[in-house]
Design a protein around this motif. Structure first.
Motif, short mmCIF file in Angstrom:
data_model
loop_
_atom_site.label_atom_id
_atom_site.label_comp_id
_atom_site.label_asym_id
_atom_site.label_seq_id
_atom_site.Cartn_x
_atom_site.Cartn_y
_atom_site.Cartn_z
N LEU A 1 0.82 -1.21 0.00
CA LEU A 1 0.00 0.00 0.00
C LEU A 1 0.86 1.26 0.00
O LEU A 1 1.91 1.31 0.64
CB LEU A 1 -0.90 0.02 1.23
CG LEU A 1 -2.24 -0.71 1.14
CD1 LEU A 1 -2.86 -0.85 2.52
CD2 LEU A 1 -3.19 0.03 0.21
N LEU A 2 0.37 2.28 -0.69
CA LEU A 2 0.94 3.62 -0.64
C LEU A 2 -0.21 4.60 -0.50
O LEU A 2 -1.12 4.63 -1.35
CB LEU A 2 1.74 3.93 -1.91
CG LEU A 2 2.13 5.40 -2.13
CD1 LEU A 2 3.09 5.88 -1.05
CD2 LEU A 2 2.75 5.59 -3.52
N VAL A 3 -0.21 5.39 0.56
CA VAL A 3 -1.24 6.40 0.77
C VAL A 3 -0.68 7.76 0.32
O VAL A 3 0.40 8.17 0.74
CB VAL A 3 -1.65 6.49 2.25
CG1 VAL A 3 -2.51 7.74 2.52
CG2 VAL A 3 -2.43 5.24 2.66
N VAL A 4 -1.44 8.44 -0.55
CA VAL A 4 -1.12 9.80 -0.96
C VAL A 4 -2.16 10.71 -0.33
O VAL A 4 -3.35 10.61 -0.65
CB VAL A 4 -1.13 9.95 -2.50
CG1 VAL A 4 -0.91 11.42 -2.89
CG2 VAL A 4 -0.05 9.07 -3.11
N HIS A 5 -1.73 11.57 0.60
CA HIS A 5 -2.65 12.43 1.34
C HIS A 5 -2.50 13.86 0.85
O HIS A 5 -1.45 14.48 0.98
CB HIS A 5 -2.35 12.36 2.84
CG HIS A 5 -3.32 13.14 3.67
ND1 HIS A 5 -3.27 14.51 3.80
CD2 HIS A 5 -4.40 12.73 4.40
CE1 HIS A 5 -4.26 14.91 4.57
NE2 HIS A 5 -4.95 13.86 4.95
N ASN A 6 -3.57 14.40 0.29
CA ASN A 6 -3.58 15.74 -0.27
C ASN A 6 -4.55 16.63 0.50
O ASN A 6 -5.39 16.14 1.28
CB ASN A 6 -3.98 15.70 -1.74
CG ASN A 6 -3.53 16.92 -2.53
OD1 ASN A 6 -2.81 17.77 -2.03
ND2 ASN A 6 -3.96 17.00 -3.77
N LYS A 7 -4.47 17.92 0.30
CA LYS A 7 -5.47 18.87 0.79
C LYS A 7 -5.51 20.04 -0.18
O LYS A 7 -4.56 20.28 -0.94
CB LYS A 7 -5.15 19.36 2.21
CG LYS A 7 -3.87 20.16 2.34
CD LYS A 7 -3.65 20.64 3.78
CE LYS A 7 -2.32 21.38 3.92
NZ LYS A 7 -2.09 21.90 5.29
N PHE A 8 -6.61 20.75 -0.14
CA PHE A 8 -6.75 21.95 -0.99
C PHE A 8 -7.74 22.85 -0.29
O PHE A 8 -8.95 22.75 -0.47
CB PHE A 8 -7.24 21.57 -2.40
CG PHE A 8 -6.99 22.64 -3.43
CD1 PHE A 8 -5.72 22.89 -3.91
CD2 PHE A 8 -8.03 23.41 -3.92
CE1 PHE A 8 -5.49 23.87 -4.87
CE2 PHE A 8 -7.82 24.38 -4.87
CZ PHE A 8 -6.54 24.61 -5.35
N ASN A 9 -7.22 23.72 0.56
CA ASN A 9 -8.09 24.58 1.36
C ASN A 9 -7.39 25.89 1.68
O ASN A 9 -6.20 26.07 1.44
CB ASN A 9 -8.49 23.87 2.67
CG ASN A 9 -7.31 23.35 3.46
OD1 ASN A 9 -7.09 22.14 3.53
ND2 ASN A 9 -6.53 24.24 4.06
N ARG A 10 -8.15 26.82 2.23
CA ARG A 10 -7.59 28.09 2.66
C ARG A 10 -6.67 27.84 3.85
O ARG A 10 -6.97 27.04 4.73
CB ARG A 10 -8.70 29.06 3.03
CG ARG A 10 -9.56 29.45 1.83
CD ARG A 10 -10.71 30.37 2.22
NE ARG A 10 -11.42 30.84 1.05
CZ ARG A 10 -12.42 30.18 0.45
NH1 ARG A 10 -12.81 29.01 0.95
NH2 ARG A 10 -13.00 30.66 -0.63
N GLU A 11 -5.55 28.56 3.87
CA GLU A 11 -4.59 28.41 4.96
C GLU A 11 -4.12 29.78 5.43
O GLU A 11 -3.90 30.69 4.63
CB GLU A 11 -3.37 27.60 4.50
CG GLU A 11 -3.71 26.17 4.08
CD GLU A 11 -2.47 25.38 3.70
OE1 GLU A 11 -1.75 24.95 4.62
OE2 GLU A 11 -2.22 25.18 2.51
N TRP A 12 -3.92 29.92 6.75
CA TRP A 12 -3.33 31.12 7.34
C TRP A 12 -4.07 32.39 6.92
O TRP A 12 -3.46 33.38 6.48
CB TRP A 12 -1.85 31.21 6.99
CG TRP A 12 -1.07 30.05 7.54
CD1 TRP A 12 -1.02 29.66 8.85
CD2 TRP A 12 -0.27 29.12 6.81
NE1 TRP A 12 -0.23 28.55 8.97
CE2 TRP A 12 0.26 28.20 7.74
CE3 TRP A 12 0.07 29.00 5.46
CZ2 TRP A 12 1.09 27.17 7.36
CZ3 TRP A 12 0.91 27.96 5.09
CH2 TRP A 12 1.40 27.06 6.03
N ASN A 13 -5.39 32.34 7.06
CA ASN A 13 -6.23 33.52 6.77
C ASN A 13 -6.08 34.02 5.33
O ASN A 13 -6.27 35.19 5.04
CB ASN A 13 -5.91 34.66 7.75
CG ASN A 13 -6.19 34.27 9.18
OD1 ASN A 13 -7.22 33.67 9.47
ND2 ASN A 13 -5.28 34.61 10.08
#
Length: 346
Positions: free
Chosen positions: A127-139
């Motif tokens: 197994l290989l998990v690729v963890h992404n995010k795409f959100n507003r950061e630091w105001n």
């Protein structure tokens, strides 16, 4: 009373509140609050007190009985470092700042790999998990730490022959179910095209809907992580969670954030598990691509990842210890260190 002296006075636990309440983001909870609660439990100091956390966290507090745990159904919020010693917020936590934390006698990290072992995830390849995010950061309205479509394309193309890849981005399905979201709101990000070009890659949220059988999403996620020894993540709470699974190979894309000064090299990334992950930090696309090469030269031996000669060279080049200070980030305030605060020196 200073925070250190106040902390020492707790262990008879007489000064702890009847409800130990956590307020803050997911990643910080995993590596500051939860280890303190687990220490209290293991040391017999929790007594009749209750622990208050956010919706969806039940699996991570597996050691508490149902009547000891309160899950509040409200959004998380950021708590600045200078506010965390406030007795009404984080005043009772021995290690309130995950960015400068060192090993502390009054915290213990659960063995999540052992706790969440299951037969749910069984594939012909590792197994290989690729963890992404795409959100507003630091105001800011602009995402900072994320894998682009091109980077996902490169990862999937290069590694799917070696691994069963599971791609995870919370909220990808358009909703956040089963847990309290962080205050950083999600922004639309369409990975559909790259996922369609690589049907071998498993979408975590879809897999949970189809095969979860009603299991809570955090239970399902931790069972996946317990079956996995290979992680690629962007900076943030997702990377924090990956670091809590022993013996792994962990590559982090870090575009901005103060973890690079201390946390990766001398903080909980190095002492929360035994053995600690082999951690690689990439600050740009070139280093990310270099880091992928270590995954093609990795094998699993007695519950930990072993690297060959080429993989070891890459891991050494991208080791957290090679991150050097450039100025002094202001950890005691709400100011987020600027990108120029840290750099890589080879």
């Amino acid at each position: 009373m200073s925070h250190d002296n106040k902390t020492a006075a707790y262990f008879g636990a007489r000064d702890l509140p009847d409800v130990i309440d956590y307020v803050g983001e997911f990643g910080a909870e995993l590596v500051t609050f939860l280890p303190f609660v687990y220490w209290l439990y293991r040391a017999g100091q929790l007594g009749d007190r209750k622990v208050s956390t956010y919706r969806g966290m039940r699996p991570l507090y597996f050691f508490l009985s149902d009547d000891q745990l309160i899950e509040k159904d409200e959004p998380r919020r950021f708590v600045g470092y200078q506010k965390r010693t406030d007795p009404s917020i984080w005043g009772f936590i021995p290690n309130p700042n995950e960015l400068i934390a060192t090993r502390n006698a009054y915290e213990a990290f659960p063995n999540y790999r052992k706790q969440f072992q299951s037969t749910r995830f069984s594939f012909d390849k590792p197994l290989l998990v690729v963890h992404n995010k795409f959100n507003r950061e630091w105001n800011s309205d602009t995402p900072v730490n994320f894998f682009s479509i091109d980077q996902l394309e490169q990862m999937f193309s290069r590694l799917k022959g070696y691994y069963q890849i599971v791609y995870l981005r919370h909220g990808r399905s358009g909703s956040v179910d089963g847990y309290s979201p962080d205050h950083n709101s999600l922004i639309d990000f369409d990975e559909t095209s790259v996922m369609q070009r690589h049907p071998e890659v498993i979408d975590f949220e879809q897999h949970h809907r189809e095969y979860g059988g009603g299991v809570a999403i955090n239970q399902y996620k931790n069972e996946l992580y317990a079956a996995c020894h290979h992680f690629i993540s962007v900076q943030g709470g997702g990377a924090h969670q990956c670091a809590l699974f022993s013996g792994s190979l962990l590559l982090i894309l870090h575009k901005r954030g103060p973890e690079a000064v201390h946390a990766y090299s001398n903080g909980f990334y190095q002492y929360a598990t035994n053995p600690a992950p082999v951690c690689m930090i990439a600050f740009n696309d070139r280093q990310l691509q270099d880091g992928l090469g270590a995954f093609t030269d990795a094998s699993l031996c007695q519950g930990r990842v072993m690297l060959g000669a080429n993989g070891s060279r890459i891991a050494n080049d991208l080791a957290p210890s090679r991150v050097q200070r450039k100025g002094q980030p202001v950890f005691g305030t709400d100011r987020t260190p600027e990108p120029g605060d840290v750099g890589v020196h080879f």
